[in-house]
Motif scaffolding. Sequence first.
Motif, mmCIF file in Angstrom:
data_model
loop_
_atom_site.group_PDB
_atom_site.id
_atom_site.type_symbol
_atom_site.label_atom_id
_atom_site.label_comp_id
_atom_site.label_asym_id
_atom_site.label_seq_id
_atom_site.Cartn_x
_atom_site.Cartn_y
_atom_site.Cartn_z
ATOM 1 N N THR A 60 -17.731 11.691 -10.408
ATOM 2 C CA THR A 60 -16.736 10.821 -9.767
ATOM 3 C C THR A 60 -17.034 9.338 -9.966
ATOM 4 O O THR A 60 -16.171 8.496 -9.737
ATOM 5 C CB THR A 60 -16.668 11.095 -8.260
ATOM 6 N N SER A 61 -18.266 8.977 -10.353
ATOM 7 C CA SER A 61 -18.747 7.584 -10.386
ATOM 8 C C SER A 61 -18.770 6.980 -8.992
ATOM 9 O O SER A 61 -19.766 6.417 -8.570
ATOM 10 C CB SER A 61 -17.933 6.710 -11.342
ATOM 11 N N ASP A 62 -17.679 7.014 -8.296
ATOM 12 C CA ASP A 62 -17.690 6.838 -6.843
ATOM 13 C C ASP A 62 -16.631 7.765 -6.273
ATOM 14 O O ASP A 62 -15.777 8.277 -7.010
ATOM 15 C CB ASP A 62 -17.465 5.385 -6.414
ATOM 16 N N PHE A 63 -16.697 8.023 -4.991
ATOM 17 C CA PHE A 63 -15.745 8.916 -4.342
ATOM 18 C C PHE A 63 -14.445 8.140 -4.180
ATOM 19 O O PHE A 63 -14.273 7.360 -3.256
ATOM 20 C CB PHE A 63 -16.310 9.381 -3.003
ATOM 21 N N HIS A 64 -13.538 8.327 -5.146
ATOM 22 C CA HIS A 64 -12.305 7.547 -5.207
ATOM 23 C C HIS A 64 -11.531 7.625 -3.886
ATOM 24 O O HIS A 64 -10.949 6.636 -3.437
ATOM 25 C CB HIS A 64 -11.433 8.054 -6.357
ATOM 26 N N SER A 65 -11.519 8.793 -3.275
ATOM 27 C CA SER A 65 -10.767 8.976 -2.030
ATOM 28 C C SER A 65 -11.313 8.105 -0.905
ATOM 29 O O SER A 65 -10.544 7.566 -0.099
ATOM 30 C CB SER A 65 -10.831 10.442 -1.599
ATOM 31 N N LEU A 66 -12.627 7.966 -0.841
ATOM 32 C CA LEU A 66 -13.231 7.109 0.184
ATOM 33 C C LEU A 66 -12.874 5.652 -0.064
ATOM 34 O O LEU A 66 -12.535 4.913 0.870
ATOM 35 C CB LEU A 66 -14.747 7.298 0.173
ATOM 36 N N ARG A 67 -12.958 5.223 -1.322
ATOM 37 C CA ARG A 67 -12.582 3.850 -1.655
ATOM 38 C C ARG A 67 -11.136 3.570 -1.263
ATOM 39 O O ARG A 67 -10.810 2.536 -0.673
ATOM 40 C CB ARG A 67 -12.789 3.604 -3.147
ATOM 41 N N GLU A 68 -10.235 4.502 -1.581
ATOM 42 C CA GLU A 68 -8.818 4.315 -1.263
ATOM 43 C C GLU A 68 -8.588 4.306 0.247
ATOM 44 O O GLU A 68 -7.798 3.501 0.759
ATOM 45 C CB GLU A 68 -7.998 5.416 -1.922
ATOM 46 N N ALA A 69 -9.279 5.174 0.965
ATOM 47 C CA ALA A 69 -9.125 5.215 2.432
ATOM 48 C C ALA A 69 -9.583 3.893 3.050
ATOM 49 O O ALA A 69 -8.938 3.366 3.980
ATOM 50 C CB ALA A 69 -9.917 6.376 3.007
ATOM 51 N N ARG A 70 -10.674 3.359 2.571
ATOM 52 C CA ARG A 70 -11.157 2.074 3.087
ATOM 53 C C ARG A 70 -10.197 0.943 2.739
ATOM 54 O O ARG A 70 -9.996 0.027 3.551
ATOM 55 C CB ARG A 70 -12.553 1.786 2.527
ATOM 56 N N HIS A 71 -9.619 0.995 1.551
ATOM 57 C CA HIS A 71 -8.650 -0.023 1.155
ATOM 58 C C HIS A 71 -7.440 -0.002 2.076
ATOM 59 O O HIS A 71 -6.980 -1.054 2.554
ATOM 60 C CB HIS A 71 -8.228 0.217 -0.300
ATOM 61 N N GLN A 72 -6.921 1.177 2.344
ATOM 62 C CA GLN A 72 -5.750 1.297 3.216
ATOM 63 C C GLN A 72 -6.072 0.859 4.645
ATOM 64 O O GLN A 72 -5.246 0.222 5.302
ATOM 65 C CB GLN A 72 -5.227 2.734 3.197
ATOM 66 N N ALA A 73 -7.261 1.194 5.132
ATOM 67 C CA ALA A 73 -7.653 0.781 6.478
ATOM 68 C C ALA A 73 -7.762 -0.740 6.573
ATOM 69 O O ALA A 73 -7.362 -1.352 7.578
ATOM 70 C CB ALA A 73 -8.978 1.435 6.858
ATOM 71 N N LEU A 74 -8.291 -1.371 5.507
ATOM 72 C CA LEU A 74 -8.394 -2.824 5.496
ATOM 73 C C LEU A 74 -7.012 -3.473 5.501
ATOM 74 O O LEU A 74 -6.769 -4.444 6.242
ATOM 75 C CB LEU A 74 -9.170 -3.259 4.249
ATOM 76 N N LYS A 75 -6.094 -2.945 4.709
ATOM 77 C CA LYS A 75 -4.751 -3.534 4.623
ATOM 78 C C LYS A 75 -3.941 -3.325 5.898
ATOM 79 O O LYS A 75 -3.185 -4.201 6.307
ATOM 80 C CB LYS A 75 -3.997 -2.938 3.423
ATOM 81 N N SER A 76 -4.098 -2.153 6.514
ATOM 82 C CA SER A 76 -3.261 -1.810 7.667
ATOM 83 C C SER A 76 -3.872 -2.176 9.005
ATOM 84 O O SER A 76 -3.161 -2.291 10.003
ATOM 85 C CB SER A 76 -2.974 -0.307 7.654
ATOM 86 N N GLY A 77 -5.186 -2.366 9.026
ATOM 87 C CA GLY A 77 -5.855 -2.593 10.299
ATOM 88 C C GLY A 77 -6.003 -1.343 11.130
ATOM 89 O O GLY A 77 -6.418 -1.401 12.300
ATOM 90 N N GLN A 78 -5.677 -0.193 10.549
ATOM 91 C CA GLN A 78 -5.765 1.080 11.248
ATOM 92 C C GLN A 78 -7.118 1.742 10.996
ATOM 93 O O GLN A 78 -7.822 1.392 10.054
ATOM 94 C CB GLN A 78 -4.641 2.017 10.784
ATOM 95 N N PRO A 79 -7.505 2.719 11.842
ATOM 96 C CA PRO A 79 -8.778 3.417 11.633
ATOM 97 C C PRO A 79 -8.808 4.137 10.280
ATOM 98 O O PRO A 79 -7.763 4.476 9.708
ATOM 99 C CB PRO A 79 -8.820 4.430 12.790
ATOM 100 N N LEU A 80 -10.005 4.369 9.792
ATOM 101 C CA LEU A 80 -10.199 5.039 8.515
ATOM 102 C C LEU A 80 -9.640 6.451 8.561
ATOM 103 O O LEU A 80 -9.934 7.222 9.469
ATOM 104 C CB LEU A 80 -11.700 5.092 8.187
ATOM 105 N N ASP A 81 -8.812 6.799 7.576
ATOM 106 C CA ASP A 81 -8.235 8.143 7.465
ATOM 107 C C ASP A 81 -8.686 8.745 6.148
ATOM 108 O O ASP A 81 -8.171 8.410 5.080
ATOM 109 C CB ASP A 81 -6.704 8.073 7.529
ATOM 110 N N LEU A 82 -9.669 9.643 6.223
ATOM 111 C CA LEU A 82 -10.208 10.267 5.014
ATOM 112 C C LEU A 82 -9.291 11.333 4.440
ATOM 113 O O LEU A 82 -9.375 11.663 3.256
ATOM 114 C CB LEU A 82 -11.565 10.903 5.315
#
Length: 407
Positions: free
Chosen positions: A108-130
């Motif tokens: 995976t090089s990195d866990f793409h899903s985790l990166r995307e979840a953190r990105h969405q949480a940062l943009k929305s201000g909502q809790p992390l949704d894995l």
Amino acid sequence: MPGKTALLLAKQWPEPASTAAGRRTLDILDLLAEAGYRIEIASPAQPTPFQASTGYGEHQIAVNDDRFDAWVRALDPALVIYDRFVMEEQFGWRVHAQCPKAVTLLDTSDFHSLREARHQALKSGQPLDLFHPIAEREVAAMARCDLAVMISQVEVELLKQHFALPDWQLYYLPFLVRELPDMNSLPGFDARRHLVMIGGFKHAPNRDATNWFAEAIWPRLHPLLPGVECHVYGAYSDHAMHRLTSPKTGLRIYGRADDALTTLARYRLNLAPLRFGAGQKGKILDGWLSGTPTVTTPVGAESMAGEGDWGYPLSDDADQFAQTTARLYQDKTAWLRVRDAGCRALADNFCYTQHAAAFIERLENITANLQEHRKRNIWGRILRRTEHRAEEFMSRWIEAKNKAAGT
């Protein structure tokens, strides 16, 4: 393993000078070559002037094209590596049909899903949704493979605890450092000036870090360090990044660095103000390898070293980040302490000799016991019979459509 072939199915041709993922890919291929594998790389991407000259076999392939089936069957690889989950989705069912005895890895090089979840949480201000749709696809691809190779121990634990993937289907393999740097041969505190950031701009966390630094950190930091500049290097820079350049304050955005280690060794501090992301960070590893202390955030530090192993308090607060940077830039004793902490992290966590033989041994064990290994992977078998069939039929439909259109 003489005579065995390892095939990398790559979304992009490896660019180790542009991305940490490219370096990671070549780490694995070189390790396999040393173990006796013949290495072949295939990708549907167009070649680039920045891709590595690997010396390995290189093949242009196409998606939704049944010519791949005869080609991979004739190649008869013993090992197939997918460098993204989308590559497993596109080619996994074909490999399984044509080369059923090939061991399959998802790196995976990195866990793409985790990166995307953190990105969405940062943009929305909502809790992390894995548990979002990308996670469903990525975890399904992991389950269908014989082994998921992870670059972060944090992500291994997350997959076990939150997604119920078994330990025997996951393997932690970090960046591999073959030779530790001699700090006495590198420029010291007094020979260095200015601040540096580095990282390819195709990577969303790097773009965000640069914007956040320019908008929130630099206005606080620049008054604390009069006359000090910050130079930002990144492959695939564009107008949106270059517009952040401010000659008046000394913030300058450049394109790619010809040699990351040589470039970093000129600067006093390496900054990695990452607000989201996943996996290990090549920019921090390069900082340590060049003897350049790095100031980063908790996300940047994750999987690189423990929270207490940095020599300063980690923070994602712009004021705290600026204060820490200013102190380390001016305090030689503190600077040396952070540099030495990086040296210890390299020696403790990334040495080639600590990881190479164990990885090859794991592959050998899976190869020798492939039938039993797959027998207990019930979810992988279920997914190949159900969900993955939808991807196969969609690909076959596109294939037939293209042939009917004469393309």
